[in-house]
Design a protein around this motif. Structure first.
Motif, PDB file in Angstrom:
ATOM      1  N   ALA A 161      87.843   4.956  49.312  1.00 39.38           N
ATOM      2  CA  ALA A 161      87.878   5.795  50.542  1.00 39.38           C
ATOM      3  C   ALA A 161      89.085   6.586  50.528  1.00 39.38           C
ATOM      4  O   ALA A 161      89.971   6.439  49.672  1.00 39.38           O
ATOM      5  CB  ALA A 161      87.681   4.958  51.893  1.00 39.38           C
ATOM      6  N   TRP A 162      89.160   7.489  51.395  1.00 37.75           N
ATOM      7  CA  TRP A 162      90.501   8.467  51.716  1.00 37.75           C
ATOM      8  C   TRP A 162      90.648   8.342  53.161  1.00 37.75           C
ATOM      9  O   TRP A 162      89.910   8.582  54.036  1.00 37.75           O
ATOM     10  CB  TRP A 162      90.109   9.791  51.426  1.00 37.75           C
ATOM     11  CG  TRP A 162      91.059  10.911  51.453  1.00 37.75           C
ATOM     12  CD1 TRP A 162      92.419  10.744  50.953  1.00 37.75           C
ATOM     13  CD2 TRP A 162      91.275  11.947  52.493  1.00 37.75           C
ATOM     14  NE1 TRP A 162      93.183  11.792  51.167  1.00 37.75           N
ATOM     15  CE2 TRP A 162      92.521  12.520  52.205  1.00 37.75           C
ATOM     16  CE3 TRP A 162      90.384  12.392  53.252  1.00 37.75           C
ATOM     17  CZ2 TRP A 162      93.044  13.639  52.808  1.00 37.75           C
ATOM     18  CZ3 TRP A 162      90.773  13.575  53.986  1.00 37.75           C
ATOM     19  CH2 TRP A 162      92.110  14.072  53.829  1.00 37.75           C
ATOM     20  N   ASP A 163      91.989   7.864  53.341  1.00 34.87           N
ATOM     21  CA  ASP A 163      92.318   7.585  54.567  1.00 34.87           C
ATOM     22  C   ASP A 163      93.126   8.542  55.261  1.00 34.87           C
ATOM     23  O   ASP A 163      94.094   8.885  54.925  1.00 34.87           O
ATOM     24  CB  ASP A 163      93.407   6.447  54.408  1.00 34.87           C
ATOM     25  CG  ASP A 163      93.689   5.604  55.870  1.00 34.87           C
ATOM     26  OD1 ASP A 163      93.254   6.334  57.078  1.00 34.87           O
ATOM     27  OD2 ASP A 163      93.931   4.281  55.914  1.00 34.87           O
ATOM     28  N   LYS A 164      92.367   9.177  56.316  1.00 32.83           N
ATOM     29  CA  LYS A 164      93.168  10.322  57.023  1.00 32.83           C
ATOM     30  C   LYS A 164      94.190   9.972  57.840  1.00 32.83           C
ATOM     31  O   LYS A 164      95.172  10.753  58.259  1.00 32.83           O
ATOM     32  CB  LYS A 164      92.082  11.016  58.103  1.00 32.83           C
ATOM     33  CG  LYS A 164      90.631  11.623  57.373  1.00 32.83           C
ATOM     34  CD  LYS A 164      89.635  12.078  58.505  1.00 32.83           C
ATOM     35  CE  LYS A 164      88.526  12.436  57.630  1.00 32.83           C
ATOM     36  NZ  LYS A 164      87.378  12.972  58.740  1.00 32.83           N
ATOM     37  N   ASP A 165      94.312   8.868  58.293  1.00 31.27           N
ATOM     38  CA  ASP A 165      95.400   8.393  59.297  1.00 31.27           C
ATOM     39  C   ASP A 165      96.770   8.256  58.468  1.00 31.27           C
ATOM     40  O   ASP A 165      97.806   8.375  59.241  1.00 31.27           O
ATOM     41  CB  ASP A 165      95.130   6.963  59.726  1.00 31.27           C
ATOM     42  CG  ASP A 165      94.109   7.040  60.800  1.00 31.27           C
ATOM     43  OD1 ASP A 165      93.734   7.999  61.153  1.00 31.27           O
ATOM     44  OD2 ASP A 165      93.606   5.824  60.984  1.00 31.27           O
ATOM     45  N   LYS A 166      96.677   8.400  56.885  1.00 26.90           N
ATOM     46  CA  LYS A 166      97.965   8.540  56.324  1.00 26.90           C
ATOM     47  C   LYS A 166      98.469   9.715  56.193  1.00 26.90           C
ATOM     48  O   LYS A 166      99.512  10.132  55.767  1.00 26.90           O
ATOM     49  CB  LYS A 166      97.642   7.774  54.933  1.00 26.90           C
ATOM     50  CG  LYS A 166      97.333   6.396  55.013  1.00 26.90           C
ATOM     51  CD  LYS A 166      97.052   5.924  53.776  1.00 26.90           C
ATOM     52  CE  LYS A 166      96.933   4.055  53.575  1.00 26.90           C
ATOM     53  NZ  LYS A 166      96.647   3.609  52.285  1.00 26.90           N
ATOM     54  N   ILE A 167      97.660  10.864  56.558  1.00 26.80           N
ATOM     55  CA  ILE A 167      98.402  12.283  56.351  1.00 26.80           C
ATOM     56  C   ILE A 167      98.779  12.845  57.333  1.00 26.80           C
ATOM     57  O   ILE A 167      98.774  12.394  58.510  1.00 26.80           O
ATOM     58  CB  ILE A 167      96.980  13.057  55.752  1.00 26.80           C
ATOM     59  CG1 ILE A 167      96.033  13.292  56.794  1.00 26.80           C
ATOM     60  CG2 ILE A 167      96.496  12.592  54.537  1.00 26.80           C
ATOM     61  CD1 ILE A 167      94.932  14.329  56.708  1.00 26.80           C
ATOM     62  N   ASP A 168      99.670  13.739  57.249  1.00 22.67           N
ATOM     63  CA  ASP A 168     100.400  14.532  58.410  1.00 22.67           C
ATOM     64  C   ASP A 168      99.480  15.934  58.551  1.00 22.67           C
ATOM     65  O   ASP A 168      99.785  16.699  57.749  1.00 22.67           O
ATOM     66  CB  ASP A 168     101.877  14.892  58.037  1.00 22.67           C
ATOM     67  CG  ASP A 168     102.579  15.644  59.249  1.00 22.67           C
ATOM     68  OD1 ASP A 168     101.882  15.945  60.367  1.00 22.67           O
ATOM     69  OD2 ASP A 168     103.591  15.896  59.217  1.00 22.67           O
ATOM     70  N   LYS A 169      98.938  15.806  59.499  1.00 27.09           N
ATOM     71  CA  LYS A 169      97.811  17.142  59.566  1.00 27.09           C
ATOM     72  C   LYS A 169      98.412  18.519  60.216  1.00 27.09           C
ATOM     73  O   LYS A 169      97.785  19.407  59.967  1.00 27.09           O
ATOM     74  CB  LYS A 169      96.816  16.868  60.665  1.00 27.09           C
ATOM     75  CG  LYS A 169      95.896  15.606  60.436  1.00 27.09           C
ATOM     76  CD  LYS A 169      94.656  15.363  61.382  1.00 27.09           C
ATOM     77  CE  LYS A 169      93.818  14.138  61.012  1.00 27.09           C
ATOM     78  NZ  LYS A 169      92.677  13.942  61.835  1.00 27.09           N
TER      79      LYS A 169
END
Length: 229
Positions: free
Chosen positions: A95-103
């Motif tokens: 998976a790629w975890d969106k919660d780890k990125i700074d949008k």
């Protein structure tokens, strides 16, 4: 073939490669992630001094508000000389975890949050996978019906992509499961998930060194254009 840096090897190591702080928007970044997850069509590795090549047969990719998840089954590309001594099934999932990125500050280096595991199996898991793949094949050949869901919340945060290839037969689709229903696709995904879940309970074949993956030209160009050495 091109090595993908975040693809883990047999001892769970990941190469330490960064792609720089080139700014991107969320739509473009998600598109890159989808390509790097789902466009891997060949995987090779060495077992008992023999190089084995596996070809993607079926996969599904699900995007939710929090993650983009990938699950794929790969079968041998060629007839194996010693099928009892080497694996005959490859399972790739992650998976790629969106919660780890700074949008608010997206960049290509956010691709490092892709987490993919590739494992190789034989025996009962391979037998069960072949049965499930054949069942899916027979079901899809009869056609797939999509039903519109009228009493549903119109949320588009969830999307689903499904692809199947076997013996010259190809089927690929994508849709929003909160708006449409496709019983045969959902049944196929359930069968695949059973195989992948069962793989957590058994040992997998160790490989020598790292495995290699082959992706379509568009993804290779992406890496060559933006990768920072």
């Amino acid at each position: 073939m091109k090595m993908i840096p975040w693809e883990k090897n047999s001892i769970n190591e990941t190469a330490n490669v960064h792609f720089g702080r080139k700014k991107v928007n969320l739509s473009l970044l998600k598109n890159y992630v989808r390509v790097l997850l789902s466009d891997v069509n060949l995987i090779s590795a060495e077992f008992n001094d023999t190089k084995e090549v596996f070809e993607r047969s079926v996969y599904y990719l699900i995007e939710t508000k929090e993650k983009i998840k990938f699950f794929g089954l790969y079968l041998p590309s060629f007839e194996q000389d010693n099928p009892n001594e080497v694996p005959n099934l490859c399972i790739r999932h992650g998976a790629w975890d969106k919660d780890k990125i700074d949008k608010r500050n997206l960049c290509l280096d956010d691709l490092k949050y892709i987490d993919i595991q590739t494992q190789f199996f034989g025996g009962d898991i391979q037998s069960q996978a072949i049965k499930n793949i054949n069942d899916i094949y027979l079901s899809l050949k009869q056609g797939v019906i999509f039903e519109e869901l009228h009493d549903c919340v119109q949320k588009r945060e969830i999307s689903l992509e499904f692809s199947f290839e076997l013996d010259g037969f190809e089927f690929k689709t994508s849709y929003v499961p909160t708006i449409e229903k496709a019983a045969k696709i959902e049944s196929a995904i359930e069968q695949l998930h059973k195989v992948i879940s069962h793989s957590d309970k058994v040992e997998y074949h160790p490989i020598k060194g790292t495995h290699r993956v082959s992706i379509k030209h568009s993804a290779q160009s992406l890496l060559e254009d933006y990768a920072v050495s």
